[in-house]
Design a protein around this motif. Structure first.
Motif, PDB file in Angstrom:
ATOM      1  N   ARG A  52       0.869  -1.177   0.000  1.00  0.00           N
ATOM      2  CA  ARG A  52       0.000   0.000   0.000  1.00  0.00           C
ATOM      3  C   ARG A  52       0.903   1.223   0.000  1.00  0.00           C
ATOM      4  N   VAL A  53       0.738   2.123  -0.987  1.00  0.00           N
ATOM      5  CA  VAL A  53       1.646   3.249  -1.129  1.00  0.00           C
ATOM      6  C   VAL A  53       0.906   4.402  -1.803  1.00  0.00           C
ATOM      7  N   HIS A  54       1.314   5.630  -1.457  1.00  0.00           N
ATOM      8  CA  HIS A  54       0.783   6.807  -2.134  1.00  0.00           C
ATOM      9  C   HIS A  54       1.269   6.792  -3.586  1.00  0.00           C
ATOM     10  N   PHE A  55       0.411   7.188  -4.522  1.00  0.00           N
ATOM     11  CA  PHE A  55       0.745   7.079  -5.939  1.00  0.00           C
ATOM     12  C   PHE A  55       2.022   7.832  -6.291  1.00  0.00           C
ATOM     13  N   HIS A  56       2.201   9.035  -5.742  1.00  0.00           N
ATOM     14  CA  HIS A  56       3.389   9.808  -6.111  1.00  0.00           C
ATOM     15  C   HIS A  56       4.660   9.176  -5.547  1.00  0.00           C
ATOM     16  N   ALA A  57       4.581   8.609  -4.342  1.00  0.00           N
ATOM     17  CA  ALA A  57       5.739   7.890  -3.790  1.00  0.00           C
ATOM     18  C   ALA A  57       6.040   6.659  -4.643  1.00  0.00           C
ATOM     19  N   PHE A  58       4.987   5.993  -5.099  1.00  0.00           N
ATOM     20  CA  PHE A  58       5.155   4.827  -5.972  1.00  0.00           C
ATOM     21  C   PHE A  58       5.876   5.218  -7.259  1.00  0.00           C
ATOM     22  N   MET A  59       5.462   6.324  -7.889  1.00  0.00           N
ATOM     23  CA  MET A  59       6.090   6.738  -9.138  1.00  0.00           C
ATOM     24  C   MET A  59       7.534   7.184  -8.919  1.00  0.00           C
ATOM     25  N   GLN A  60       7.838   7.776  -7.772  1.00  0.00           N
ATOM     26  CA  GLN A  60       9.229   8.125  -7.481  1.00  0.00           C
ATOM     27  C   GLN A  60      10.083   6.864  -7.383  1.00  0.00           C
ATOM     28  N   ASP A  61       9.531   5.828  -6.757  1.00  0.00           N
ATOM     29  CA  ASP A  61      10.216   4.538  -6.663  1.00  0.00           C
ATOM     30  C   ASP A  61      10.432   3.964  -8.068  1.00  0.00           C
ATOM     31  N   VAL A  62       9.402   4.065  -8.902  1.00  0.00           N
ATOM     32  CA  VAL A  62       9.506   3.565 -10.278  1.00  0.00           C
ATOM     33  C   VAL A  62      10.615   4.290 -11.030  1.00  0.00           C
ATOM     34  N   HIS A  63      10.678   5.614 -10.908  1.00  0.00           N
ATOM     35  CA  HIS A  63      11.714   6.377 -11.618  1.00  0.00           C
ATOM     36  C   HIS A  63      13.110   5.995 -11.130  1.00  0.00           C
ATOM     37  N   ARG A  64      13.268   5.748  -9.830  1.00  0.00           N
ATOM     38  CA  ARG A  64      14.576   5.301  -9.305  1.00  0.00           C
ATOM     39  C   ARG A  64      14.963   3.958  -9.917  1.00  0.00           C
ATOM     40  N   ARG A  65      13.991   3.048  -9.979  1.00  0.00           N
ATOM     41  CA  ARG A  65      14.282   1.719 -10.552  1.00  0.00           C
ATOM     42  C   ARG A  65      14.591   1.808 -12.046  1.00  0.00           C
ATOM     43  N   LEU A  66      13.866   2.670 -12.750  1.00  0.00           N
ATOM     44  CA  LEU A  66      14.125   2.835 -14.185  1.00  0.00           C
ATOM     45  C   LEU A  66      15.526   3.388 -14.419  1.00  0.00           C
ATOM     46  N   HIS A  67      15.920   4.336 -13.576  1.00  0.00           N
ATOM     47  CA  HIS A  67      17.260   4.907 -13.706  1.00  0.00           C
ATOM     48  C   HIS A  67      18.323   3.827 -13.506  1.00  0.00           C
ATOM     49  N   ALA A  68      18.126   2.986 -12.492  1.00  0.00           N
ATOM     50  CA  ALA A  68      19.089   1.906 -12.232  1.00  0.00           C
ATOM     51  C   ALA A  68      19.120   0.927 -13.398  1.00  0.00           C
ATOM     52  N   ALA A  69      17.941   0.609 -13.968  1.00  0.00           N
ATOM     53  CA  ALA A  69      17.886  -0.329 -15.092  1.00  0.00           C
ATOM     54  C   ALA A  69      18.591   0.246 -16.318  1.00  0.00           C
TER      55      ALA A  69
END
Length: 363
Positions: free
Chosen positions: A88-105
């Motif tokens: 369970r996560v706030h949408f904007h926190a979720f998208m920040q996590d996604v952007h961090r993972r995309l950067h690492a990938a």
């Protein structure tokens, strides 16, 4: 009666909630989803290896105006859902996590970074609950469609809340036509449910509380923080960016239809009507901290403050603020003193019970 409805009824009986037919209907939909998730739990044993796994149930997209109880119901569902792993996560926190993972990938020179990120997220959450979906940034808009496709294809069940119906997401955004397939995906893969309660319950929490606090002090800071927590159910909001004419307006804190800025961040920077209009279009309540007393040399700050209050007033936006002075003492003399008289009048009206609205209830 399922676990969500049972918990809802218990809270109504205890007086912590007021019975609401619209909330009860959404609780019933969440109960049905919880039952479907439980039925989908894979059985163990030798025969289970040869059975084709059942298709995951459709998730839910719950939308409605601020303060209607969407987050409260989703949280009851999340707490009682017997499925794992879940997140369970706030949408904007979720998208920040996604952007961090995309950067690492991308650092690993992956040609398609979204697919492995979606796969990893799906492994971490068979049930994904996202609070306050609101797409305001073109970077998010271009990613979220393929990301959701990957999550759903991997069997993740998504439940999300939003103040907006799917068709209103990313409204007036750049290249919005590229976002339309995501709106279609929501309609196809999630059940869209409207929570149409007539009452904004959270506003009842500010009854008998001042919303324009003077002077600036530790005490008024604490009172503003208390109002923030009453209206957002969180100690600190999530940062987010809003697209404005091809650039980004950074919002330091956002939560449940509320945005929070300091005066220096909104009126001490070279912002203008498009920025303030974007805020009025995306939020229902603005928290503005530390309005100083402005001297005649602060003509630019005074002009921006006039524009900000005019925009909030025209948009019927509610304001919570801390100020060094009462409205009439903020800018007593200077180039914009005459037009500031209108701002003083509007600030006083925006503190009234009628401005905050009659359709409120104590919770």
């Amino acid at each position: 009666m399922g676990a969500i409805l049972t918990e809802y009824q218990l809270r109504c009986g205890a007086g912590t909630l007021k019975p609401d037919a619209a909330q009860r209907a959404v609780a019933a939909r969440l109960d049905a989803l919880a039952t479907a998730l439980t039925a989908q739990v894979p059985s163990s044993g030798l025969l289970a290896r040869f059975r084709k796994p059942a298709a995951p149930p459709k998730g839910l997209y719950i939308h409605g105006e601020v303060g209607r109880g969407k987050t409260m119901l989703m949280d009851i569902f999340y707490e009682t859902a017997e499925t794992a792993p879940k997140r369970r996560v706030h949408f904007h926190a979720f998208m920040q996590d996604v952007h961090r993972r995309l950067h690492a990938a991308r650092q690993s020179h992956r040609q398609d970074a979204i697919a492995p990120v979606a796969k990893a997220l799906a492994k971490e959450a068979r049930l994904l609950c996202l609070d306050e979906m609101q797409v305001t940034d073109i970077a998010d808009a271009m990613i979220v469609g393929r990301l959701f496709e990957g999550l759903l294809a991997a069997g993740t069940v998504i439940v999300t809340t939003s103040n907006l119906a799917p068709g209103q997401l990313y409204r007036n955004g750049l290249n919005r036509q590229l976002f339309l397939p995501f709106i279609a995906l929501i309609g196809e893969r999630l059940d869209v449910v409207s929570l149409e309660s007539p009452t904004d319950y959270r506003l009842g929490r500010v009854k008998a509380h001042e919303t324009f606090l003077t002077p600036i002090s530790a005490q008024t800071d604490a009172r503003l923080q208390d109002l923030w927590q009453r209206l957002t159910d969180t100690e600190r909001g999530e940062p987010m960016d809003i697209g404005v004419l091809g650039r980004k307006l950074h919002v330091p804190q956002a939560a449940h239809g509320c945005a929070r800025f300091s005066f220096a961040e909104l009126c001490g920077q070279p912002l203008g009507p498009p920025d303030y209009l974007a805020l009025a279009q995306n939020f229902q309540i603005l928290f503005l901290e530390h309005i100083p007393e402005l001297n005649p040399d602060s003509r630019n700050e005074a002009k921006r403050f006039v524009l900000l209050i005019d925009t909030l007033y025209d948009g019927k936006i509610r304001l919570v603020a801390t100020s060094a002075q009462a409205p009439e003492g903020i800018y007593p003399a200077g180039d914009h003193a005459v037009e500031f008289g209108r701002t003083v009048s509007r600030l006083k009206e925006m503190q009234s019970a009628s401005w905050w609205g009659k359709k409120i209830a104590e919770t």
